[in-house]
Design an enzyme around this catalytic site. Structure first.
Site, short mmCIF file in Angstrom:
data_model
loop_
_atom_site.label_atom_id
_atom_site.label_comp_id
_atom_site.label_asym_id
_atom_site.label_seq_id
_atom_site.Cartn_x
_atom_site.Cartn_y
_atom_site.Cartn_z
N HIS A 13 43.32 -0.12 14.20
CA HIS A 13 42.53 0.85 13.41
C HIS A 13 41.36 1.34 14.26
O HIS A 13 40.37 0.64 14.44
CB HIS A 13 42.01 0.20 12.12
CG HIS A 13 41.31 1.17 11.21
ND1 HIS A 13 41.61 1.26 9.86
CD2 HIS A 13 40.33 2.08 11.43
CE1 HIS A 13 40.85 2.19 9.30
NE2 HIS A 13 40.05 2.69 10.23
N HIS A 15 38.89 4.84 15.58
CA HIS A 15 38.46 6.25 15.55
C HIS A 15 38.02 6.64 16.96
O HIS A 15 37.09 6.04 17.50
CB HIS A 15 37.28 6.43 14.58
CG HIS A 15 37.62 6.07 13.18
ND1 HIS A 15 38.11 6.98 12.28
CD2 HIS A 15 37.57 4.88 12.52
CE1 HIS A 15 38.34 6.36 11.12
NE2 HIS A 15 38.03 5.10 11.24
N LYS A 103 47.80 8.02 6.89
CA LYS A 103 46.57 7.45 6.35
C LYS A 103 46.17 8.12 5.06
O LYS A 103 46.09 9.35 4.97
CB LYS A 103 45.44 7.63 7.39
CG LYS A 103 44.08 7.09 6.96
CD LYS A 103 44.02 5.57 6.99
CE LYS A 103 42.74 5.03 6.36
NZ LYS A 103 41.63 4.94 7.31
N HIS A 140 42.71 3.52 2.83
CA HIS A 140 41.28 3.25 2.72
C HIS A 140 41.10 2.82 1.28
O HIS A 140 41.10 3.65 0.37
CB HIS A 140 40.44 4.50 3.05
CG HIS A 140 38.96 4.21 2.99
ND1 HIS A 140 38.17 4.17 4.10
CD2 HIS A 140 38.17 3.87 1.95
CE1 HIS A 140 36.94 3.83 3.75
NE2 HIS A 140 36.90 3.66 2.44
N HIS A 178 40.74 -2.44 6.79
CA HIS A 178 39.38 -3.02 6.82
C HIS A 178 38.99 -3.73 5.52
O HIS A 178 38.05 -3.31 4.83
CB HIS A 178 38.33 -1.98 7.20
CG HIS A 178 38.51 -0.60 6.63
ND1 HIS A 178 38.65 -0.37 5.28
CD2 HIS A 178 38.56 0.62 7.21
CE1 HIS A 178 38.79 0.92 5.08
NE2 HIS A 178 38.73 1.54 6.23
N ASP A 251 38.23 -0.65 13.35
CA ASP A 251 37.56 0.45 12.65
C ASP A 251 36.34 0.91 13.44
O ASP A 251 35.36 1.37 12.85
CB ASP A 251 37.17 0.05 11.21
CG ASP A 251 36.77 1.26 10.38
OD1 ASP A 251 37.18 2.38 10.71
OD2 ASP A 251 36.03 1.08 9.40
C1 NCD Z 1 34.85 5.91 9.52
C2 NCD Z 1 34.48 7.12 10.39
O1 NCD Z 1 33.30 7.26 10.74
O2 NCD Z 1 35.37 7.88 10.74
N1 NCD Z 1 33.65 5.30 9.02
C3 NCD Z 1 33.50 4.05 8.58
O3 NCD Z 1 32.42 3.72 8.08
N2 NCD Z 1 34.45 3.16 8.69
C4 NCD Z 1 35.77 6.32 8.45
C5 NCD Z 1 36.43 5.17 7.75
O4 NCD Z 1 37.30 4.49 8.30
O5 NCD Z 1 36.09 4.92 6.59
ZN ZN Z 2 38.30 3.71 9.79
#
Ligand code: NCD
Ligand code: ZN
Length: 348
Positions: A13, A15, A103, A140, A178, A251
């Site tokens: 996971h 970003h 997702k 999520h 998460h 995450d």
């Molecule tokens: C994530 C993001 O910033 O893209 N933020 C987070 O707090 N985890 C988005 C997400 O996974 O909820």
């Molecule tokens: Zn995330």
């Protein structure tokens, strides 16, 4: 010196963002992980196979020079589920062989979730197509209704959304992303084999007090928000349990410093800089270092039906200071635990 050698792990996971910001964060992930499930919540979300394949190409072109062309890092792409995603799009995604999941962001739940889904039953035909194609749904898991307390939103999600969904489409494989609560841990443990969960370093290391130590701490703010200590302990127990239903997903979610340190700061913690070292610290604290490899390198691959990685990484027990800031395009990021000491270090 104490060392620990593991099969190269995967981050299930992640970003990465895009452009120059992505270039800056990619080196951190590729130093540790062989593959990562790439979240599709770009400003303009990745909603089609064509867009996912183009994003994948940009990721590969942005890899650090020394690993360019070597195939050492594989981005595992995902699609962002919207109310207009079609069953045909799912078929194409699966056929590409490069898209590994879809997702689900409840509309309004988190960063760039505005194009998400307002009610799951609106997308049942698409979810049925995913079940048929064996493409997992990554959830999520938080309800968004303002009448539900923010600390209860994950538990209420299980009852209001996850249970009915699993009853209606039992063949759909699901990753509860998460997880932060004992409710989620119990639900996943008791659920069928097609239900698994990812666990982040922050939800293992911190409880909600960390949001308010001596003042408000925007760099500890993420979604789902940190929970009470009893929940953190349940999540640690799940991670070290050895159950194949729980695996590593950082995450890691970078935001520029000014977007975090603001009157309305963004949710997201940047842990990619030293994620595997943080997990090692947690597993060591629980006297379960021998369980880290399965959690970080086996369970995720097995759930996704991917071969386990062939190479290894070695960690050394060694105290070192996490930097105060890191480059992030035209801005900077404050990494998780900036300026603090970490007790494990990856050997280069
Ligand atoms: C994530 C993001 O910033 O893209 N933020 C987070 O707090 N985890 C988005 C997400 O996974 O909820
Ligand atoms: Zn995330």
């Amino acid at each position: 010196m104490k060392t620990l050698t593991l099969t190269r792990p995967d981050d299930m996971h992640l970003h990465l963002r895009d452009g120059a910001q992505m270039r800056d964060v990619l080196a951190d992930t590729t130093r540790q992980f062989a593959r990562a499930i790439i979240m599709p919540n770009l400003k303009s979300p990745v909603v089609s196979t064509g867009q996912a394949l183009k994003y994948r190409k940009r990721i590969i072109e942005s890899l650090p020079e020394h690993i360019q062309g070597k195939g050492d890092f594989k981005p595992l792409m995902t699609l962002y589920l919207t109310e207009t995603t079609s069953a045909e799009e799912i078929r194409q995604a699966k056929q590409s062989g490069l898209i590994h999941a879809v997702k689900y962001y409840p509309a309004g739940a988190t960063t760039n979730s505005e194009s998400g889904v307002t009610a799951l039953d609106k997308v049942y035909p698409v979810l049925e197509a995913m079940a048929k194609q064996n493409l997992p749904l990554l959830v999520h898991g938080e309800v968004t209704s303002s009448d539900v307390d923010i600390f209860d939103r994950e538990a209420v999600f299980i009852e209001r959304q996850l249970c009915p969904l699993m009853e209606d489409i039992p063949e759909l494989r699901i990753v509860f992303e998460h997880i932060t609560t004992k409710d989620a841990v119990d639900f996943v443990n008791e659920g069928p084999g097609g239900l698994a969960a990812t666990i982040t370093p922050q939800h293992l290391l911190l409880n909600r007090n960390a949001l308010f130590i001596g003042g408000i701490r925007p760099h500890h703010f993420c979604m789902p928000v940190l929970k009470a200590e009893a929940h953190r302990c349940a999540v640690v127990d799940a991670a070290i349990s050895g159950s194949p239903k729980f695996f590593l997903g950082t995450d890691s979610a970078p935001h520029a410093r000014e977007a975090k340190e603001s009157a309305c700061g963004c949710a997201g913690i940047y842990s990619a800089h030293n994620a595997i070292e943080l997990y090692a610290e947690i597993f060591e604290k629980s006297a379960c270092l021998d369980k880290l490899e399965a959690f970080a390198s086996h369970h995720g691959a097995d759930f996704y039906g991917l071969p386990r990685n062939e190479g290894t990484i070695t960690l050394e027990k060694k105290s070192w200071q996490i930097p105060e800031t890191l480059a992030f395009g035209e801005s900077i990021i404050i990494p998780f635990r900036a300026g603090e000491h970490c007790q494990w270090k990856i050997k280069q």
